[in-house]
Design a protein around this motif. Structure first.
Motif, PDB file in Angstrom:
ATOM      1  N   UNK A 258     -18.508 128.783  11.234  1.00  0.00           N
ATOM      2  CA  UNK A 258     -18.140 127.730  10.297  1.00  0.00           C
ATOM      3  C   UNK A 258     -16.636 127.512  10.281  1.00  0.00           C
ATOM      4  N   UNK A 259     -16.248 126.249  10.419  1.00  0.00           N
ATOM      5  CA  UNK A 259     -14.834 125.900  10.388  1.00  0.00           C
ATOM      6  C   UNK A 259     -14.160 125.942  11.727  1.00  0.00           C
ATOM      7  N   UNK A 260     -14.848 126.430  12.770  1.00  0.00           N
ATOM      8  CA  UNK A 260     -14.250 126.514  14.104  1.00  0.00           C
ATOM      9  C   UNK A 260     -14.834 125.427  14.995  1.00  0.00           C
ATOM     10  N   UNK A 261     -14.114 125.126  16.093  1.00  0.00           N
ATOM     11  CA  UNK A 261     -14.610 124.149  17.061  1.00  0.00           C
ATOM     12  C   UNK A 261     -15.753 124.768  17.863  1.00  0.00           C
ATOM     13  N   UNK A 262     -16.666 123.899  18.312  1.00  0.00           N
ATOM     14  CA  UNK A 262     -17.754 124.368  19.165  1.00  0.00           C
ATOM     15  C   UNK A 262     -17.189 124.981  20.442  1.00  0.00           C
ATOM     16  N   UNK A 263     -17.863 126.049  20.902  1.00  0.00           N
ATOM     17  CA  UNK A 263     -17.456 126.689  22.146  1.00  0.00           C
ATOM     18  C   UNK A 263     -18.171 126.032  23.317  1.00  0.00           C
ATOM     19  N   UNK A 264     -17.494 126.018  24.453  1.00  0.00           N
ATOM     20  CA  UNK A 264     -18.064 125.487  25.681  1.00  0.00           C
ATOM     21  C   UNK A 264     -18.363 126.653  26.607  1.00  0.00           C
ATOM     22  N   UNK A 265     -19.620 126.766  27.044  1.00  0.00           N
ATOM     23  CA  UNK A 265     -20.049 127.886  27.870  1.00  0.00           C
ATOM     24  C   UNK A 265     -20.399 127.407  29.273  1.00  0.00           C
ATOM     25  N   UNK A 266     -20.033 128.226  30.256  1.00  0.00           N
ATOM     26  CA  UNK A 266     -20.478 128.054  31.635  1.00  0.00           C
ATOM     27  C   UNK A 266     -21.503 129.146  31.924  1.00  0.00           C
ATOM     28  N   UNK A 267     -22.737 128.735  32.220  1.00  0.00           N
ATOM     29  CA  UNK A 267     -23.791 129.666  32.601  1.00  0.00           C
ATOM     30  C   UNK A 267     -23.940 129.625  34.118  1.00  0.00           C
ATOM     31  N   UNK A 268     -23.974 130.804  34.725  1.00  0.00           N
ATOM     32  CA  UNK A 268     -24.175 130.921  36.169  1.00  0.00           C
ATOM     33  C   UNK A 268     -25.392 131.806  36.414  1.00  0.00           C
TER      34      UNK A 268
END
Length: 227
Positions: free
Chosen positions: A61-71
């Protein structure tokens, strides 16, 4: 194999993409029109990448969404890394063995939030739930392909290919950490033990006034042949 990052809000195209290479690396490339295909970061792997997926995940809550790289690797290992949306750098890489088959990745939506399903000899779901990033196995037979599905009868589900059948499945008990599989037995289980060397499960079965299995099969075959 390759994957393009989702288009950020307020932009018309994606910022970068990931490419899996034959030298067992994943390279993040810039898609900016002023410096297109400039390499931003590299990740070394211990096996060839089989499938890639870039997807956002809800953050605390209150943070930006994280971007994940799945390999998904050819040896059944899933590697998840955090992608910096500003410069494309990779950090916080985590690995998990999913099964004996090469891992395939597909984007899903769970409770209106992005998620990822990873398919090997078992199917695993990666999602954000109750303040934690979860990667849990599905209690279902082996899935070969999967995609998000929604209709009036099924508000949120997965359309999948299993063997030669097309199936629509729904997710229940989201957040459970337990997984189960069922195996039919010949008689009522009475006790079990795990073998220390082989990790095999040894089960003792018995029923009152029951025929031995071989003799029971002979009786059944005799009755069939006498008809």
């Amino acid at each position: 194999t390759w994957a393009i990052a989702p288009i950020p809000a307020g932009r018309e195209k994606a910022c970068f993409m990931a490419v899996g290479c034959g030298d067992r690396t994943v390279r993040v490339l810039d898609l900016d029109e002023n410096d297109v295909m400039r390499q931003l970061s590299t990740q070394l792997l211990n096996q060839d990448p089989n499938h890639l997926l870039i997807t956002p995940m809800e953050a605390e809550s209150g943070a930006h969404d994280k971007l994940f790289l799945y390999a998904g690797l050819s040896n059944g290992v899933l590697v998840r890394s955090v992608v910096d949306p500003a410069d494309g750098s990779l950090s916080d890489s985590r690995r998990r063995f999913l099964g004996r088959r090469p891992v395939k990745l597909f984007a899903l939506t769970i409770q209106d939030k992005p998620a990822c399903i990873a398919l090997s000899t078992r199917s695993w779901l990666s999602y954000y739930y109750q303040g934690r990033y979860q990667t849990t196995p599905l209690s279902y037979e082996m899935i070969e392909y999967a995609s998000h599905f929604s209709s009036e009868q099924c508000q949120e589900g997965i359309v999948s290919i299993t063997g030669r059948t097309l199936r629509i499945i729904t997710l229940e008990r989201l957040g459970d950490v337990f997984n189960q599989t069922s195996h039919p037995l010949r008689y009522t289980p009475r006790a079990f033990e795990v073998h220390d060397l082989t990790n095999n499960l040894i089960i003792i079965e018995a029923d009152h006034n029951a025929y031995p299995y071989v003799e029971k099969r002979q009786i059944i075959d005799t009755l069939k042949n006498s008809r």
